[in-house]
Design a protein around this motif. Sequence first.
Motif, mmCIF file in Angstrom:
data_model
loop_
_atom_site.group_PDB
_atom_site.id
_atom_site.type_symbol
_atom_site.label_atom_id
_atom_site.label_comp_id
_atom_site.label_asym_id
_atom_site.label_seq_id
_atom_site.Cartn_x
_atom_site.Cartn_y
_atom_site.Cartn_z
ATOM 1 N N GLN A 44 -0.551 7.906 -2.059
ATOM 2 C CA GLN A 44 -1.578 8.285 -1.506
ATOM 3 C C GLN A 44 -2.849 7.309 -2.127
ATOM 4 O O GLN A 44 -3.441 7.879 -3.221
ATOM 5 C CB GLN A 44 -2.001 9.719 -1.388
ATOM 6 C CG GLN A 44 -0.941 10.646 -0.556
ATOM 7 C CD GLN A 44 -0.987 10.150 0.806
ATOM 8 O OE1 GLN A 44 -1.902 9.694 1.453
ATOM 9 N NE2 GLN A 44 0.060 10.473 1.390
ATOM 10 N N PRO A 45 -3.102 6.281 -1.428
ATOM 11 C CA PRO A 45 -4.225 5.627 -2.183
ATOM 12 C C PRO A 45 -5.746 6.441 -1.830
ATOM 13 O O PRO A 45 -5.868 6.967 -0.916
ATOM 14 C CB PRO A 45 -4.520 4.341 -1.166
ATOM 15 C CG PRO A 45 -4.005 4.756 -0.020
ATOM 16 C CD PRO A 45 -2.792 5.635 -0.095
ATOM 17 N N ASP A 46 -6.631 6.066 -2.855
ATOM 18 C CA ASP A 46 -7.765 7.138 -2.801
ATOM 19 C C ASP A 46 -8.884 5.853 -2.374
ATOM 20 O O ASP A 46 -8.719 4.868 -2.085
ATOM 21 C CB ASP A 46 -8.232 7.464 -4.280
ATOM 22 C CG ASP A 46 -8.254 6.293 -5.534
ATOM 23 O OD1 ASP A 46 -7.800 5.240 -5.151
ATOM 24 O OD2 ASP A 46 -8.686 6.680 -6.549
ATOM 25 N N VAL A 47 -9.979 6.561 -2.295
ATOM 26 C CA VAL A 47 -11.179 5.613 -1.574
ATOM 27 C C VAL A 47 -11.198 4.310 -2.547
ATOM 28 O O VAL A 47 -11.637 3.488 -2.169
ATOM 29 C CB VAL A 47 -12.513 6.515 -1.707
ATOM 30 C CG1 VAL A 47 -13.622 5.681 -0.839
ATOM 31 C CG2 VAL A 47 -12.129 7.788 -0.468
ATOM 32 N N LEU A 48 -11.200 4.493 -3.712
ATOM 33 C CA LEU A 48 -11.609 3.639 -4.744
ATOM 34 C C LEU A 48 -10.542 2.521 -4.587
ATOM 35 O O LEU A 48 -10.869 1.235 -4.611
ATOM 36 C CB LEU A 48 -11.649 3.913 -6.135
ATOM 37 C CG LEU A 48 -11.940 3.119 -7.211
ATOM 38 C CD1 LEU A 48 -13.628 2.584 -6.896
ATOM 39 C CD2 LEU A 48 -12.079 3.717 -8.580
ATOM 40 N N ALA A 49 -9.196 2.669 -4.381
ATOM 41 C CA ALA A 49 -8.355 1.799 -4.202
ATOM 42 C C ALA A 49 -8.415 0.975 -3.147
ATOM 43 O O ALA A 49 -8.105 -0.211 -2.841
ATOM 44 C CB ALA A 49 -7.014 2.459 -4.417
ATOM 45 N N LEU A 50 -8.719 1.730 -1.788
ATOM 46 C CA LEU A 50 -9.051 1.069 -0.746
ATOM 47 C C LEU A 50 -10.439 0.106 -0.856
ATOM 48 O O LEU A 50 -10.311 -0.867 -0.118
ATOM 49 C CB LEU A 50 -9.357 2.269 0.523
ATOM 50 C CG LEU A 50 -7.828 2.968 0.922
ATOM 51 C CD1 LEU A 50 -8.420 3.891 1.786
ATOM 52 C CD2 LEU A 50 -6.849 1.969 1.258
ATOM 53 N N ALA A 51 -11.244 0.416 -1.363
ATOM 54 C CA ALA A 51 -12.270 -0.271 -1.564
ATOM 55 C C ALA A 51 -12.117 -1.510 -2.206
ATOM 56 O O ALA A 51 -12.695 -2.608 -1.914
ATOM 57 C CB ALA A 51 -13.740 0.340 -2.272
ATOM 58 N N GLY A 52 -11.455 -1.143 -3.275
ATOM 59 C CA GLY A 52 -11.053 -2.385 -4.303
ATOM 60 C C GLY A 52 -10.326 -3.489 -3.550
ATOM 61 O O GLY A 52 -10.456 -4.862 -3.564
ATOM 62 N N VAL A 53 -9.326 -3.028 -2.889
ATOM 63 C CA VAL A 53 -8.549 -4.066 -1.759
ATOM 64 C C VAL A 53 -9.329 -4.499 -0.853
ATOM 65 O O VAL A 53 -9.163 -5.701 -0.410
ATOM 66 C CB VAL A 53 -7.491 -3.284 -1.053
ATOM 67 C CG1 VAL A 53 -6.566 -4.104 -0.048
ATOM 68 C CG2 VAL A 53 -6.217 -2.811 -2.173
ATOM 69 N N GLY A 54 -10.266 -3.941 -0.304
ATOM 70 C CA GLY A 54 -11.252 -4.462 0.565
ATOM 71 C C GLY A 54 -12.212 -5.388 0.024
ATOM 72 O O GLY A 54 -12.370 -6.652 0.724
ATOM 73 N N LEU A 55 -12.669 -5.253 -1.068
ATOM 74 C CA LEU A 55 -13.107 -6.340 -1.764
ATOM 75 C C LEU A 55 -12.482 -7.568 -1.890
ATOM 76 O O LEU A 55 -13.107 -8.656 -1.922
ATOM 77 C CB LEU A 55 -14.182 -5.824 -2.871
ATOM 78 C CG LEU A 55 -15.238 -4.650 -2.542
ATOM 79 C CD1 LEU A 55 -15.617 -4.079 -4.017
ATOM 80 C CD2 LEU A 55 -16.302 -5.273 -2.030
ATOM 81 N N VAL A 56 -11.431 -7.428 -2.510
ATOM 82 C CA VAL A 56 -10.674 -8.518 -2.842
ATOM 83 C C VAL A 56 -10.404 -9.445 -1.595
ATOM 84 O O VAL A 56 -10.409 -10.490 -1.633
ATOM 85 C CB VAL A 56 -9.113 -8.180 -3.553
ATOM 86 C CG1 VAL A 56 -8.271 -9.250 -3.583
ATOM 87 C CG2 VAL A 56 -9.510 -7.460 -4.972
ATOM 88 N N VAL A 57 -9.820 -8.916 -0.613
ATOM 89 C CA VAL A 57 -9.642 -9.664 0.792
ATOM 90 C C VAL A 57 -11.093 -10.285 1.223
ATOM 91 O O VAL A 57 -10.880 -11.366 1.729
ATOM 92 C CB VAL A 57 -9.194 -8.679 1.884
ATOM 93 C CG1 VAL A 57 -8.979 -9.248 3.151
ATOM 94 C CG2 VAL A 57 -7.767 -8.030 1.381
ATOM 95 N N LEU A 58 -12.099 -9.536 1.137
ATOM 96 C CA LEU A 58 -13.447 -10.039 1.643
ATOM 97 C C LEU A 58 -13.750 -11.288 0.628
ATOM 98 O O LEU A 58 -14.158 -12.265 1.201
ATOM 99 C CB LEU A 58 -14.467 -9.223 1.440
ATOM 100 C CG LEU A 58 -14.511 -8.230 2.781
ATOM 101 C CD1 LEU A 58 -15.701 -7.083 2.438
ATOM 102 C CD2 LEU A 58 -14.727 -8.906 3.963
ATOM 103 N N ALA A 59 -13.496 -11.097 -0.643
ATOM 104 C CA ALA A 59 -13.768 -12.238 -1.593
ATOM 105 C C ALA A 59 -12.886 -13.604 -1.274
ATOM 106 O O ALA A 59 -13.233 -14.743 -1.451
ATOM 107 C CB ALA A 59 -13.479 -11.952 -3.020
ATOM 108 N N GLY A 60 -11.559 -13.219 -0.921
ATOM 109 C CA GLY A 60 -10.588 -14.532 -0.617
ATOM 110 C C GLY A 60 -10.995 -15.025 0.740
ATOM 111 O O GLY A 60 -10.918 -16.135 0.773
#
Length: 53
Positions: free
Chosen positions: A19-35
Amino acid sequence: MALEPAFALVIGFVVLHQQPDVLALAGVGLVVLAGVGAERTGQRAAAVPPVVT
């Protein structure tokens, strides 16, 4: 390459039942946006031909 963390998160969720937590989802979102931002705005400098003397 920016989507690799997102794929890892989905595989962990589906295969390992993590179960991913909010911090993991936010981190993935930021990495994708940076890419995406790097792909859209990143430009290489024009190659300068060597000077022959």
